[in-house]
Design an enzyme around this catalytic site. Structure first.
Site, PDB file in Angstrom:
ATOM      1  N   CYS A   9       0.874  -1.283  -0.068  1.00 31.21           N
ATOM      2  CA  CYS A   9      -0.137   0.050  -0.089  1.00 31.21           C
ATOM      3  C   CYS A   9       1.050   1.209  -0.028  1.00 31.21           C
ATOM      4  O   CYS A   9       1.879   1.156  -0.355  1.00 31.21           O
ATOM      5  CB  CYS A   9      -1.150  -0.182   1.122  1.00 31.21           C
ATOM      6  SG  CYS A   9      -0.333   0.139   2.859  1.00 31.21           S
ATOM      7  N   ARG A  15      -3.582  -0.469   5.431  1.00 35.55           N
ATOM      8  CA  ARG A  15      -4.187  -1.552   4.529  1.00 35.55           C
ATOM      9  C   ARG A  15      -3.268  -2.818   4.513  1.00 35.55           C
ATOM     10  O   ARG A  15      -3.778  -3.759   4.776  1.00 35.55           O
ATOM     11  CB  ARG A  15      -4.685  -0.980   3.205  1.00 35.55           C
ATOM     12  CG  ARG A  15      -5.739  -0.149   3.207  1.00 35.55           C
ATOM     13  CD  ARG A  15      -5.806   0.241   1.672  1.00 35.55           C
ATOM     14  NE  ARG A  15      -4.655   1.604   1.606  1.00 35.55           N
ATOM     15  CZ  ARG A  15      -4.342   2.250   0.530  1.00 35.55           C
ATOM     16  NH1 ARG A  15      -5.284   2.080  -0.473  1.00 35.55           N
ATOM     17  NH2 ARG A  15      -3.458   2.940   0.531  1.00 35.55           N
ATOM     18  N   ASP A 123      -8.568   3.572   0.898  1.00 34.70           N
ATOM     19  CA  ASP A 123      -7.605   3.921   1.727  1.00 34.70           C
ATOM     20  C   ASP A 123      -8.315   4.507   3.211  1.00 34.70           C
ATOM     21  O   ASP A 123      -9.141   5.435   3.102  1.00 34.70           O
ATOM     22  CB  ASP A 123      -6.769   5.071   1.523  1.00 34.70           C
ATOM     23  CG  ASP A 123      -5.636   5.572   2.137  1.00 34.70           C
ATOM     24  OD1 ASP A 123      -5.837   4.851   3.229  1.00 34.70           O
ATOM     25  OD2 ASP A 123      -4.619   5.950   1.839  1.00 34.70           O
TER      26      ASP A 123
HETATM   27  P1  4NP Z   1      -1.904   2.841   4.029  1.00 34.80           P
HETATM   28  O1  4NP Z   1      -2.705   4.153   4.265  1.00 34.80           O
HETATM   29  O2  4NP Z   1      -1.311   3.197   2.727  1.00 34.80           O
HETATM   30  O3  4NP Z   1      -3.044   2.091   3.930  1.00 34.80           O
HETATM   31  O4  4NP Z   1      -1.045   2.405   4.845  1.00 34.80           O
HETATM   32  C1  4NP Z   1      -1.888   5.403   4.505  1.00 34.80           C
HETATM   33  C2  4NP Z   1      -1.022   5.657   5.441  1.00 34.80           C
HETATM   34  C3  4NP Z   1      -0.228   6.798   5.715  1.00 34.80           C
HETATM   35  C4  4NP Z   1      -0.791   7.864   4.578  1.00 34.80           C
HETATM   36  C5  4NP Z   1      -1.525   7.746   3.695  1.00 34.80           C
HETATM   37  C6  4NP Z   1      -2.340   6.445   3.832  1.00 34.80           C
HETATM   38  N1  4NP Z   1      -0.104   9.016   4.812  1.00 34.80           N
HETATM   39  O5  4NP Z   1      -0.349  10.051   4.039  1.00 34.80           O
HETATM   40  O6  4NP Z   1       0.887   9.547   5.456  1.00 34.80           O
END
Ligand code: 4NP
Length: 153
Positions: A9, A15, A123
């Site tokens: 991800c 995720r 997300d």
């Molecule tokens: P992930 O979610 O990709 O599912 O781990 C996110 C985690 C951090 C961020 C965005 C999405 N961020 O902008 O820091």
């Protein structure tokens, strides 16, 4: 033969750690001997634990993310893993840019698993706690479909 799967991800704190934990548990129950791991295309959360909201929703469904530490995708991952499954199209694009030689090993998680008509795993990061609870349900649905596809060969 698929023996190692990497879930990818953006941040590797929501995720993909969730899907990794669900897959590890369900693969063991299904006696599928497949190594699983997760990482992020971005490097902001390297070494960090999973998002507290994701940990809470996962724990309520019986999945522990306590030991997770964020890791960033590297070119070496494309040699180690047989299948690298992206959560969304931006992740997939970034993966393919990093390793144009290994495009055939990459796919969208829900699409490859066959969770029609879903292609992307939304997300939950900017959503409320309900988004995280929904992510757990979707991860379970996706992993169940993934097991079906892996079994079908
Ligand atoms: P992930 O979610 O990709 O599912 O781990 C996110 C985690 C951090 C961020 C965005 C999405 N961020 O902008 O820091």
């Amino acid at each position: 033969m698929i023996e190692r799967i990497l879930f990818v991800c953006l941040g590797n704190i929501c995720r993909s750690p969730l899907v990794e934990a669900v897959a590890r548990q369900r693969f063991a129950e299904a006696a599928l001997d497949i190594e699983v791991a997760s990482c992020g295309t971005g490097g902001w959360h390297v070494g960090a634990g999973a998002d507290g909201r994701m940990q809470e929703a996962a724990a309520a469904a019986g999945y522990r993310l306590d030991d997770h530490r964020g890791r960033q995708l590297s070119v070496a991952d494309f040699a180690h893993y047989d299948l690298l499954l992206a959560m969304d199209c931006a992740n997939l694009r970034d993966m393919r840019r990093l390793a144009p030689h290994a495009i055939e090993r990459t796919a969208l998680f829900l699409d490859w698993a066959g969770v029609a008509p879903m292609l992307e795993f939304p997300d939950p990061y900017f959503g409320g706690q309900a988004s995280f609870v929904a992510s757990v349900k979707l991860a379970e649905q996706g992993v169940a479909a993934l097991i079906e596809r892996l079994r079908a060969g």
